[in-house]
Design a protein around this motif. Structure first.
Motif, mmCIF file in Angstrom:
data_model
loop_
_atom_site.group_PDB
_atom_site.id
_atom_site.type_symbol
_atom_site.label_atom_id
_atom_site.label_comp_id
_atom_site.label_asym_id
_atom_site.label_seq_id
_atom_site.Cartn_x
_atom_site.Cartn_y
_atom_site.Cartn_z
ATOM 1 N N ASN A 168 0.817 -1.215 0.000
ATOM 2 C CA ASN A 168 0.000 0.000 0.000
ATOM 3 C C ASN A 168 0.855 1.271 0.000
ATOM 4 O O ASN A 168 0.530 2.256 0.663
ATOM 5 N N ASP A 169 1.938 1.248 -0.787
ATOM 6 C CA ASP A 169 2.815 2.428 -0.822
ATOM 7 C C ASP A 169 2.676 3.235 -2.110
ATOM 8 O O ASP A 169 3.446 4.170 -2.352
ATOM 9 N N GLY A 170 1.700 2.881 -2.941
ATOM 10 C CA GLY A 170 1.487 3.631 -4.173
ATOM 11 C C GLY A 170 2.299 3.132 -5.349
ATOM 12 O O GLY A 170 2.116 3.605 -6.471
ATOM 13 N N LEU A 171 3.210 2.187 -5.113
ATOM 14 C CA LEU A 171 3.999 1.593 -6.193
ATOM 15 C C LEU A 171 3.439 0.208 -6.483
ATOM 16 O O LEU A 171 3.429 -0.658 -5.600
ATOM 17 N N ASP A 172 2.957 -0.001 -7.707
ATOM 18 C CA ASP A 172 2.433 -1.323 -8.039
ATOM 19 C C ASP A 172 3.590 -2.300 -8.229
ATOM 20 O O ASP A 172 4.763 -1.921 -8.230
ATOM 21 N N ASN A 173 3.272 -3.565 -8.390
ATOM 22 C CA ASN A 173 4.319 -4.587 -8.459
ATOM 23 C C ASN A 173 5.251 -4.417 -9.652
ATOM 24 O O ASN A 173 6.430 -4.775 -9.582
ATOM 25 N N VAL A 174 4.739 -3.897 -10.754
ATOM 26 C CA VAL A 174 5.612 -3.659 -11.906
ATOM 27 C C VAL A 174 6.657 -2.609 -11.542
ATOM 28 O O VAL A 174 7.846 -2.748 -11.854
ATOM 29 N N GLU A 175 6.229 -1.554 -10.855
ATOM 30 C CA GLU A 175 7.162 -0.508 -10.427
ATOM 31 C C GLU A 175 8.110 -1.028 -9.349
ATOM 32 O O GLU A 175 9.282 -0.640 -9.299
ATOM 33 N N GLU A 176 7.600 -1.914 -8.486
ATOM 34 C CA GLU A 176 8.472 -2.522 -7.476
ATOM 35 C C GLU A 176 9.559 -3.358 -8.158
ATOM 36 O O GLU A 176 10.724 -3.338 -7.741
ATOM 37 N N TYR A 177 9.176 -4.086 -9.199
ATOM 38 C CA TYR A 177 10.174 -4.874 -9.924
ATOM 39 C C TYR A 177 11.186 -3.960 -10.616
ATOM 40 O O TYR A 177 12.397 -4.207 -10.574
ATOM 41 N N MET A 178 10.707 -2.890 -11.241
ATOM 42 C CA MET A 178 11.601 -1.973 -11.957
ATOM 43 C C MET A 178 12.618 -1.329 -11.020
ATOM 44 O O MET A 178 13.729 -0.993 -11.429
ATOM 45 N N THR A 179 12.240 -1.143 -9.763
ATOM 46 C CA THR A 179 13.135 -0.498 -8.795
ATOM 47 C C THR A 179 13.811 -1.504 -7.861
ATOM 48 O O THR A 179 14.506 -1.106 -6.930
ATOM 49 N N SER A 180 13.616 -2.799 -8.111
ATOM 50 C CA SER A 180 14.173 -3.813 -7.209
ATOM 51 C C SER A 180 15.700 -3.814 -7.204
ATOM 52 O O SER A 180 16.321 -4.211 -6.217
ATOM 53 N N LYS A 181 16.322 -3.349 -8.285
ATOM 54 C CA LYS A 181 17.789 -3.269 -8.303
ATOM 55 C C LYS A 181 18.291 -2.221 -7.328
ATOM 56 O O LYS A 181 19.490 -2.176 -7.017
ATOM 57 N N TRP A 182 17.378 -1.377 -6.837
ATOM 58 C CA TRP A 182 17.726 -0.384 -5.817
ATOM 59 C C TRP A 182 17.114 -0.766 -4.472
ATOM 60 O O TRP A 182 16.895 0.082 -3.616
ATOM 61 N N LEU A 183 16.811 -2.064 -4.322
ATOM 62 C CA LEU A 183 16.419 -2.659 -3.036
ATOM 63 C C LEU A 183 14.996 -2.321 -2.601
ATOM 64 O O LEU A 183 14.703 -2.285 -1.405
ATOM 65 N N SER A 184 14.100 -2.110 -3.532
ATOM 66 C CA SER A 184 12.696 -1.945 -3.156
ATOM 67 C C SER A 184 12.117 -3.308 -2.792
ATOM 68 O O SER A 184 12.669 -4.351 -3.136
ATOM 69 N N ASP A 185 10.989 -3.289 -2.098
ATOM 70 C CA ASP A 185 10.359 -4.518 -1.629
ATOM 71 C C ASP A 185 8.848 -4.352 -1.732
ATOM 72 O O ASP A 185 8.302 -3.365 -1.234
ATOM 73 N N PRO A 186 8.137 -5.294 -2.354
ATOM 74 C CA PRO A 186 6.685 -5.137 -2.521
ATOM 75 C C PRO A 186 5.895 -5.250 -1.226
ATOM 76 O O PRO A 186 4.707 -4.918 -1.203
ATOM 77 N N PHE A 187 6.547 -5.718 -0.146
ATOM 78 C CA PHE A 187 5.845 -5.872 1.125
ATOM 79 C C PHE A 187 6.332 -4.893 2.189
ATOM 80 O O PHE A 187 5.959 -5.001 3.356
ATOM 81 N N CYS A 188 7.171 -3.959 1.803
ATOM 82 C CA CYS A 188 7.652 -2.919 2.719
ATOM 83 C C CYS A 188 7.599 -1.587 1.983
ATOM 84 O O CYS A 188 8.157 -1.466 0.889
#
Length: 408
Positions: A168-188
Motif C-alpha cells: 500500500n505504498d502507491g507503487l504497483d508490483n511492476v514498479e516494485e520490480y523496476m526499482t528492485s535493483k535499488w532494493l525496493s520490496d513489494p511488502f515494505c
C-alpha cells in the motif's frame, strides 16, 4: 553493484548441502563486526539482548521451498532480506542495516545467475529442472519468474501486477520490480526521491547539494518506521544533475527545471509517479522574499541551501548544525509531497519564535513540519501527545497510495 549510501560490499558465502531432504532447514547466522582496537559486533537484529544474542541475525532456509524465516521473513514489514538493529526499538551508534539474499545455486559457479527456483518448485510448476529460468517471464504477466518466486507469486500463473500493491505504498508490483535493483520490496513501503543540485556562482565556492550525512539522517528517520527511503543523487542514474546557478528561483523556473531535469521533456516519463523530486538550489523566492524551502508541485520540492548558510550562526546557537538543518528542511518539504498539510501545527508562522504564542501552544507537536523544530529536528511526530499533536507517520502511511501514485 549499486553504489549508494554507506558501504555496499558484495559479500558471498556458499554452503555445500551434501544430502537433500524434503523441507530440510539450513540454520544460518549473520553477524556484522566493526573493526577497531577491539572488534565489536554491530546490531543488525530485531532481538533484544546483550552482546551477540541481541545483535546476530538468525535464519532458517528451507531447501524445498527456497524461503527463509526467523529474524527475517517475507512480509515482516521491514523488507524481505533486510534487517536493522533499530527494529528492537533501541537506537544507538552500533545500529546497522543489512540487505542480503539467500538462494540455491546448481552448478559449479558461485556467480551463476540462477532463477531462484529449487528443483522441487520446478517439478511442482511442471518446469524443466535443468533449465535456467532467470529473467524469463514464464507466464507473460510482465515480471520475470525469479522476482515472482522470491516474493511468493506463482511464476507460471499470470497476475495483474499493474494493479497489485501489497504494501500500500502507491507503487504497483511492476514498479516494485523496476526499482528492485535499488532494493525496493513489494511488502515494505518504499519512497524514492530524485534530487538535483545547483552549481555555485564562482569556481571557488561550494555547490548547493544535499550532503550524504543529511541523506543518512533522513533515511534513518524513515527506517525506524519501516519505510525505506531511497535517494537518487546520481547513484540510480537519474539525480545528481548540476543545474546552472540562479540567485533566486521562482515558481516558473522551478517548474521548468522539473520538466527538463526530472521528466526530461516527457510528461509520461516512467519516474513520474514513482519518484518524488527535489532541487537543492541557492535560494528560492516566496512572496517576494527568500525562503528556506517550498513544495512547488504535488511531487516536487525545493530547498534553498544558501538560506541555511546565511542563518547557520543562529541555528548553531540553538544546538543545530549544517547537515542537521539541511536534513530537517528537506524532510519538511518532502513531507508536504507525502501528504502532510492541513493541520494547524504545520507551517504556522506563530510557532517560529519564543515571543510568539503559538511557539508554546504547539510545543507538543514535535515534528520538522512545525516551524518551531524545523532546521533542528530530523523526524516527524508520532502523535504521543494528545494535546496539539498528530501522528505524522500514520498519516504518511495512509496517504502514500495517493501521493506516490500518478493520479495527478
Amino acid at each position: 553493484m549499486f553504489k549508494g549510501i554507506d558501504i555496499w560490499p558484495e559479500w558471498a558465502l556458499a554452503y555445500n548441502v551434501v544430502e537433500y531432504e524434503e523441507n530440510k532447514e539450513i540454520p544460518i547466522q549473520i553477524e556484522l563486526w566493526k573493526k577497531g582496537i577491539i572488534d565489536k559486533p554491530c546490531d543488525i537484529s530485531k532481538k533484544k539482548g546483550g552482546y551477540l544474542y541481541g545483535k546476530t541475525l538468525t535464519l532458517f532456509y528451507n531447501l524445498t521451498t527456497g524461503e527463509w524465516y526467523g529474524d527475517d521473513w517475507r512480509g515482516d514489514g521491514n523488507g524481505y532480506g533486510h534487517s536493522s538493529g533499530g527494529e528492537d526499538g533501541k537506537y544507538n551508534e552500533d545500529d546497522y542495516e543489512i540487505w542480503f539474499d539467500i538462494f540455491e545455486i546448481v552448478g559449479d559457479s558461485w556467480w551463476s545467475s540462477g532463477d531462484r527456483m529449487t528443483p522441487w518448485e520446478k517439478v511442482k510448476y511442471g518446469l524443466n529442472e535443468s533449465k535456467n529460468y532467470g529473467n524469463v517471464d514464464i507466464d507473460g504477466d510482465g515480471i520475470p519468474s525469479d522476482w515472482e518466486d522470491k516474493y511468493g507469486y506463482n511464476p507460471v500463473v499470470p497476475e495483474d501486477h499493474k494493479h497489485l500493491d501489497p504494501d500500500n505504498d502507491g507503487l504497483d508490483n511492476v514498479e516494485e520490480y523496476m526499482t528492485s535493483k535499488w532494493l525496493s520490496d513489494p511488502f515494505c513501503p518504499d519512497v524514492f526521491v530524485e534530487v538535483d543540485f545547483m552549481k555555485a556562482k564562482y569556481p571557488w565556492q561550494k555547490d548547493y547539494v544535499l550532503p550524504k550525512k543529511s541523506q543518512e539522517m533522513i533515511i534513518s528517520a524513515f527506517s525506524k518506521h519501516n519505510i525505506t527511503l531511497h535517494f537518487d543523487d546520481g547513484s540510480m542514474g537519474g539525480g545528481g544533475d548540476l543545474i546552472p546557478y540562479d540567485d533566486r528561483m521562482y515558481g516558473d523556473e522551478l517548474i521548468a527545471a522539473r520538466e527538463k531535469y526530472f521528466l526530461h521533456g516527457d510528461p509520461n516519463y516512467w519516474r513520474r509517479g514513482v519518484f518524488h523530486y527535489g532541487i537543492m538550489c541557492c535560494q528560492m523566492g516566496w512572496g517576494g522574499r527568500p525562503a528556506g524551502g517550498r513544495m512547488f508541485y504535488i511531487d516536487s520540492f525545493c530547498v534553498g541551501v544558501q538560506y541555511v548558510r546565511n542563518w547557520l550562526w543562529m541555528l548553531k546557537l540553538q544546538g543545530s548544525d549544517y547537515e542537521t538543518a539541511l536534513a530537517s528542511v528537506t524532510m519538511h518539504e518532502l513531507g508536504h509531497t507525502l501528504g502532510l498539510f492541513a493541520f494547524d501545527g504545520i507551517d504556522n508562522e506563530t510557532t517560529r519564535f519564543p515571543w510568539n504564542k503559538g511557539y508554546y501552544i504547539w510545543k507538543n507537536y514535535e515534528s520538522c513540519m512545525n516551524y518551531r523544530y524545523v532546521y533542528k529536528l530530523v523526524d516527524y511526530s508520532d502523535g504521543d501527545d494528545s494535546d496539539h499533536d498528530q501522528n505524522d507517520w500514520e498519516i504518511i502511511r495512509e496517504r502514500l497510495p495517493r501521493f506516490q501514485g500518478d493520479w495527478w
